[in-house]
Design a protein around this motif. Structure first.
Motif, PDB file in Angstrom:
ATOM      1  N   ARG C  23       0.815  -1.211   0.000  1.00  0.00           N
ATOM      2  CA  ARG C  23       0.000   0.000   0.000  1.00  0.00           C
ATOM      3  C   ARG C  23       0.851   1.263   0.000  1.00  0.00           C
ATOM      4  O   ARG C  23       0.367   2.355   0.321  1.00  0.00           O
ATOM      5  CB  ARG C  23      -0.921  -0.001   1.227  1.00  0.00           C
ATOM      6  CG  ARG C  23      -2.041  -1.034   1.067  1.00  0.00           C
ATOM      7  CD  ARG C  23      -3.067  -0.905   2.177  1.00  0.00           C
ATOM      8  NE  ARG C  23      -2.460  -1.244   3.459  1.00  0.00           N
ATOM      9  CZ  ARG C  23      -3.131  -1.762   4.490  1.00  0.00           C
ATOM     10  NH1 ARG C  23      -4.429  -1.985   4.393  1.00  0.00           N
ATOM     11  NH2 ARG C  23      -2.520  -2.042   5.611  1.00  0.00           N
ATOM     12  N   LEU C  24       2.097   1.109  -0.364  1.00  0.00           N
ATOM     13  CA  LEU C  24       3.023   2.247  -0.285  1.00  0.00           C
ATOM     14  C   LEU C  24       2.469   3.480  -0.989  1.00  0.00           C
ATOM     15  O   LEU C  24       2.555   4.602  -0.461  1.00  0.00           O
ATOM     16  CB  LEU C  24       4.385   1.840  -0.879  1.00  0.00           C
ATOM     17  CG  LEU C  24       5.484   2.887  -0.950  1.00  0.00           C
ATOM     18  CD1 LEU C  24       5.757   3.506   0.416  1.00  0.00           C
ATOM     19  CD2 LEU C  24       6.791   2.268  -1.487  1.00  0.00           C
ATOM     20  N   ALA C  25       1.864   3.293  -2.154  1.00  0.00           N
ATOM     21  CA  ALA C  25       1.354   4.451  -2.898  1.00  0.00           C
ATOM     22  C   ALA C  25       0.239   5.161  -2.129  1.00  0.00           C
ATOM     23  O   ALA C  25       0.120   6.397  -2.160  1.00  0.00           O
ATOM     24  CB  ALA C  25       0.856   4.017  -4.284  1.00  0.00           C
ATOM     25  N   ASP C  26      -0.574   4.372  -1.413  1.00  0.00           N
ATOM     26  CA  ASP C  26      -1.694   4.962  -0.673  1.00  0.00           C
ATOM     27  C   ASP C  26      -1.231   5.901   0.433  1.00  0.00           C
ATOM     28  O   ASP C  26      -1.986   6.775   0.870  1.00  0.00           O
ATOM     29  CB  ASP C  26      -2.549   3.860  -0.027  1.00  0.00           C
ATOM     30  CG  ASP C  26      -3.127   2.916  -1.061  1.00  0.00           C
ATOM     31  OD1 ASP C  26      -3.192   3.310  -2.244  1.00  0.00           O
ATOM     32  OD2 ASP C  26      -3.502   1.784  -0.692  1.00  0.00           O
ATOM     33  N   TRP C  27      -0.010   5.670   0.910  1.00  0.00           N
ATOM     34  CA  TRP C  27       0.452   6.481   2.040  1.00  0.00           C
ATOM     35  C   TRP C  27       0.804   7.900   1.617  1.00  0.00           C
ATOM     36  O   TRP C  27       0.950   8.778   2.457  1.00  0.00           O
ATOM     37  CB  TRP C  27       1.658   5.804   2.719  1.00  0.00           C
ATOM     38  CG  TRP C  27       1.341   4.421   3.250  1.00  0.00           C
ATOM     39  CD1 TRP C  27       0.104   3.939   3.567  1.00  0.00           C
ATOM     40  CD2 TRP C  27       2.257   3.353   3.507  1.00  0.00           C
ATOM     41  NE1 TRP C  27       0.190   2.644   4.008  1.00  0.00           N
ATOM     42  CE2 TRP C  27       1.505   2.246   3.986  1.00  0.00           C
ATOM     43  CE3 TRP C  27       3.647   3.209   3.388  1.00  0.00           C
ATOM     44  CZ2 TRP C  27       2.091   1.032   4.341  1.00  0.00           C
ATOM     45  CZ3 TRP C  27       4.224   1.993   3.745  1.00  0.00           C
ATOM     46  CH2 TRP C  27       3.449   0.922   4.213  1.00  0.00           C
ATOM     47  N   ASN C  28       0.974   8.093   0.317  1.00  0.00           N
ATOM     48  CA  ASN C  28       1.264   9.430  -0.220  1.00  0.00           C
ATOM     49  C   ASN C  28       2.466  10.105   0.431  1.00  0.00           C
ATOM     50  O   ASN C  28       2.413  11.291   0.776  1.00  0.00           O
ATOM     51  CB  ASN C  28       0.019  10.324  -0.054  1.00  0.00           C
ATOM     52  CG  ASN C  28      -0.989  10.045  -1.143  1.00  0.00           C
ATOM     53  OD1 ASN C  28      -0.626   9.953  -2.322  1.00  0.00           O
ATOM     54  ND2 ASN C  28      -2.250   9.896  -0.758  1.00  0.00           N
ATOM     55  N   TYR C  29       3.507   9.327   0.647  1.00  0.00           N
ATOM     56  CA  TYR C  29       4.726   9.905   1.211  1.00  0.00           C
ATOM     57  C   TYR C  29       5.595  10.482   0.100  1.00  0.00           C
ATOM     58  O   TYR C  29       5.631   9.957  -1.012  1.00  0.00           O
ATOM     59  CB  TYR C  29       5.542   8.832   1.945  1.00  0.00           C
ATOM     60  CG  TYR C  29       4.920   8.327   3.226  1.00  0.00           C
ATOM     61  CD1 TYR C  29       4.086   9.146   4.000  1.00  0.00           C
ATOM     62  CD2 TYR C  29       5.190   7.040   3.682  1.00  0.00           C
ATOM     63  CE1 TYR C  29       3.533   8.678   5.180  1.00  0.00           C
ATOM     64  CE2 TYR C  29       4.645   6.572   4.868  1.00  0.00           C
ATOM     65  CZ  TYR C  29       3.809   7.394   5.602  1.00  0.00           C
ATOM     66  OH  TYR C  29       3.277   6.925   6.769  1.00  0.00           O
TER      67      TYR C  29
END
Lengths: 300, 300, 300
Positions: C23-29
């Motif tokens: 879900r890395l993209a969902d974290w919007n870092y």
């Protein structure tokens, strides 16, 4: 009586039919009466006695031991099988629920307790009672091998294990697993098809069959399957001049896996009648008629 | 036609597609007409002919043999496969029910009867037709090995066996089991997922696929699964310019287990059309579209 | 943090808990924020990072790589795991449906693409993401062995493979399959009983556990099973003074297969809380109470 010799360990053998003692307490025998029963059972050729630490709310081994002490010479004529690995809620413990424990500490203590309760020096066969999801195969294997090395247990096996569970334990164990005691009967024939008995045959494991009469349901239950089997047993009873119980046993005994039925009766006449089934091989067609009744369908 | 060479026994091979003769009697051909059919089939490159003792109410081998006798030189161009182990109720026996018999006596007699009915000296491949719960692996293995030693059977295999059943028989057999003939089709794709075809690949057993069109249900059945597959076959027919039957075959042929479909048609045009599928590898996406239609769901 | 050493390849180890980045993209870092997260995660002792080519609609590896490029020295402290073999419909491709592809061409290209997107020279572990019915074991094995020989991949494994699928691939592969990443949680405990984890233990394969909290359903779902587990977690929370999440992890960690849970959170506090579960072995009875809640029945 015919005997089953282990193909893995040629020094190990059992009687073709075993006596199960899980209801020993219910029979309300005095130790002397138990001795007399055991003597008669031995006379029938049944030399293998099946117990477990938990039977009769943990009292079975004690009751058996009290009888043995009255006549210690019987010990030498017997193979004594016991099991451990289940922790059952009861009066003498405060378990929060029934569960399994195959830790080295528990299995070792349970085996030693079995010896002490029965007043014997060595178990002929110790079975792990149920497959424990928390079984650490390496740890358990080491504990079992040690029990053998120490002379407390002559041989080991499992009970209710599926092939992959047996394979896992065996992969870490020096001693061979000689036996798997599983449920097999006309009302529980799946082990003949799902690989359990095929695995036993391939690896030369002796399968003992518990509840060979499905706990009596075979003769009394009202389910569709039971009624189909009952009708078929009645027909074959007349055709083959055998008792229904003999037929149910002969059906198991004809299987090439060399099933060792565990009979739970304390009545010598019943046992004698059952033992007579050993001399009565049923025809192949009769076997498949019973299978058809059990499964409610023809073979493919 | 492409051939499948056994990786276990390099001297054994089959045509990539086999002809099934279980409906030979229904075709009502004269021996001469059967000879003509066989000649045309051989011209297509189909050299493997699949029979069983029980086909056509036990008459299939006889009918095939009558044709062979008219033109004995065809024998040398063929691999003849037959099966035994089922006892099917019929006019020429008085079995009380359909059942199995994998005893040495029955299997030996059945194989010899196959030779006699077909008028040939040796079966190229003898399959045990169904897994028999009463199979005594040691006894059966000895009988099969003896048939090979005596030159009556060139190679052996099984049919409808699950991996654990194959493993059990193989564990006692000197000869390798070269083939397992099982049901595989778009309406019966479980062997691709439950270990049956994985076992074949691992152990290099050739899987023959019976009912590759699900007995026709693939094209005519009204079940939800069949209708989904029919719709998908129609779409792909247009996209790939292939007949529905060719697609259904190409779907099997693309599987890495090297399935050998057994075609049960006696019509040479149909067979020719099917054989043409060998040259038509379908794209991976088309394969998975058909799988999705068959299972009614996407892959995970 | 405790580490899991492969018993097959002693040079390979993972942290006892892995971080999942699906879900890395969902974290919007920002890349810098991701670097900071990774640094903190590494400080917790979590060194194993789990990715796949398809995560975040094929963008996960890229995002991870952008962070790594900001601080390349982090690479040496990590084991980077990625997966391939699924073709997922998305904006950057025109697949007609989700499907699998374990061809040599695709797997090789996918592995090289993973390296390129992450800007690294070698994957620590490449997993085949799903069992592909079209997997040609010989072809895939050759491709995987070549990736290792070329130094592009240090070790290989599988994901969601059943034992027979793992055995097939392993039978053709020189390199050992070190890992099988499967779904295991209190709401998905079947791998503890159906042979999946027994196989891992027997063959010394490290099982990674995806969705160890059943994607959150364990704590929020309304199904009967989930509610039973939630009630039990609440009771045990109070008795053992552990958070529900710690209990759910400790339940997995106590299993002798040495499960490596893959945690999908990007919140460092949550991860820290989870990691603390490593020091909290739950009692055997608590373990079986959770199992009873999960299955809705006592053990046999």
């Amino acid at each position: 009586m015919q005997r089953i010799n282990s193909s893995i360990d040629q020094t190990f053998s059992m009687s073709r039919i075993a006596m199960g003692l899980w209801r020993l307490a219910d029979w309300n025998y005095t130790p002397q009466q138990t001795v007399e029963l055991l003597e008669r059972v031995l006379e029938l050729g049944i030399t293998t006695f099946d117990l477990a630490d938990i039977y009769c709310d943990y009292r079975c081994e004690q009751l058996f031991g009290e009888a043995l002490k009255l006549k210690p010479q019987l010990r030498g004529e017997m193979e004594i099988v016991s099991k451990c690995g289940i922790k059952l809620m009861g009066e003498n413990n405060n378990y929060a629920l029934n569960h399994y424990d195959t830790s080295a500490a528990h299995v070792t203590a349970a085996a030693e307790s079995s010896l002490s309760k029965m007043g014997i020096e060595c178990l002929d066969l110790l079975l792990i009672h149920r497959p424990d999801p928390l079984m650490d195969a390496e740890v358990l294997a080491e504990a079992l091998d040690k029990l053998i090395t120490e002379g407390k247990v002559r041989a080991v096996g499992v009970s209710n294990f599926l092939p992959h569970q047996t394979q896992l334990l065996q992969s870490r164990l020096s001693a061979p697993l000689l036996v798997n005691q599983i449920e097999v009967s006309l009302l529980h024939s799946t082990p003949m098809f799902d690989g359990q008995l095929d695995y036993c045959q391939r690896e030369r494991v002796i399968p003992m069959a518990w509840s060979p009469f499905a706990g009596g349901a075979l003769f009394t239950d009202d389910s569709e399957a039971a009624r189909r089997v009952q009708t078929c047993l009645e027909e074959l009873s007349q055709e083959l001049r055998m008792e229904a119980q003999q037929l149910a046993l002969a059906w198991l005994l004809r299987h090439p896996a060399n099933l060792v039925p565990v009979l739970g009766s304390g009545k010598i006449d019943r046992l004698r009648m059952s033992v007579a089934a050993l001399g009565m091989e049923i025809p192949r067609e009769a076997w498949f008629r019973l299978l058809r009744a059990a499964r409610g369908r023809d073979v493919d």
